[in-house]
Design a protein around this motif. Sequence first.
Motif, PDB file in Angstrom:
ATOM      1  N   ASN A 124      57.089  43.466  36.256  1.00  0.00           N
ATOM      2  CA  ASN A 124      56.226  42.596  37.056  1.00  0.00           C
ATOM      3  C   ASN A 124      54.750  42.922  36.860  1.00  0.00           C
ATOM      4  OD1 ASN A 124      58.331  41.159  38.148  1.00  0.00           O
ATOM      5  ND2 ASN A 124      58.410  42.326  40.055  1.00  0.00           N
ATOM      6  N   VAL A 125      54.444  44.200  36.757  1.00  0.00           N
ATOM      7  CA  VAL A 125      53.049  44.616  36.570  1.00  0.00           C
ATOM      8  C   VAL A 125      52.512  44.096  35.239  1.00  0.00           C
ATOM      9  CG1 VAL A 125      51.571  46.612  36.105  1.00  0.00           C
ATOM     10  CG2 VAL A 125      53.128  46.645  38.058  1.00  0.00           C
ATOM     11  N   MET A 126      53.250  44.316  34.175  1.00  0.00           N
ATOM     12  CA  MET A 126      52.802  43.861  32.861  1.00  0.00           C
ATOM     13  C   MET A 126      52.727  42.340  32.807  1.00  0.00           C
ATOM     14  SD  MET A 126      52.304  46.770  31.553  1.00  0.00           S
ATOM     15  CE  MET A 126      51.838  46.270  29.886  1.00  0.00           C
ATOM     16  N   GLN A 127      53.704  41.674  33.404  1.00  0.00           N
ATOM     17  CA  GLN A 127      53.733  40.216  33.386  1.00  0.00           C
ATOM     18  C   GLN A 127      52.545  39.642  34.146  1.00  0.00           C
ATOM     19  OE1 GLN A 127      55.835  38.688  31.479  1.00  0.00           O
ATOM     20  NE2 GLN A 127      55.003  36.658  31.946  1.00  0.00           N
ATOM     21  N   THR A 128      52.173  40.289  35.253  1.00  0.00           N
ATOM     22  CA  THR A 128      51.020  39.842  36.032  1.00  0.00           C
ATOM     23  C   THR A 128      49.758  39.839  35.176  1.00  0.00           C
ATOM     24  OG1 THR A 128      51.912  40.611  38.142  1.00  0.00           O
ATOM     25  CG2 THR A 128      49.527  40.401  38.000  1.00  0.00           C
TER      26      THR A 128
END
Length: 210
Positions: A124-128
Amino acid sequence: MSTITDLKYLKIVLETALLTAQEPLSVSQLKKLFTEDVKAALINDILEDIQGDWRGRGIELVKLASGWRFRARAEFTPYLNRLNPEKPPRYSRAVMETLAIIAYKQPVTRGDIEAIRGVSVSTNVMQTLLERGWIEVIGHKDVPGRPGLYATTRKFLDDLSFVSLNDLPPLAELGSLVVPDVQTQDHSPDAGADDLPLDDEADNLEPVAE
């Protein structure tokens, strides 16, 4: 008379394009405004002239990583914010720490980020950050598994109103966008803070520094 010989008219065309553009415009894009071959050096000279014309006014012409654009001067931001009083969203510590590592250590792999932070980095962090357009994969490290190498984008610099990575502020200034440090569990691999990025509000995020 050819428009290329009418410098006053060239200036008006460039100024109009920049005032109506939604994104920064590079010199190569601005050259497309004309059917004649207008030299980049001439366009840059005119842009600097326009920049001077607007100096001291509420709007300024600035050069960013991906091109030129008009923007409101920083000192008028408090007034403009009254038209949209909602507070800009802030990202979780996990998101901002990951972004800072990429910005200051790039290019880095996800494994490099995890080694520096000491915790796992959730998808989720990278995708954000990818969806925001602030980071991108620029290659793959020549090791088993060929993990992606992450780096920041020109959009990242544009959103911060910077021309290059040399303009990055001290790391401490990035803290203004971090959720208050109540996520103490972020220091463990199973931390929940990695699941707290405000993905749905990302496009409303204001620049860290103006």
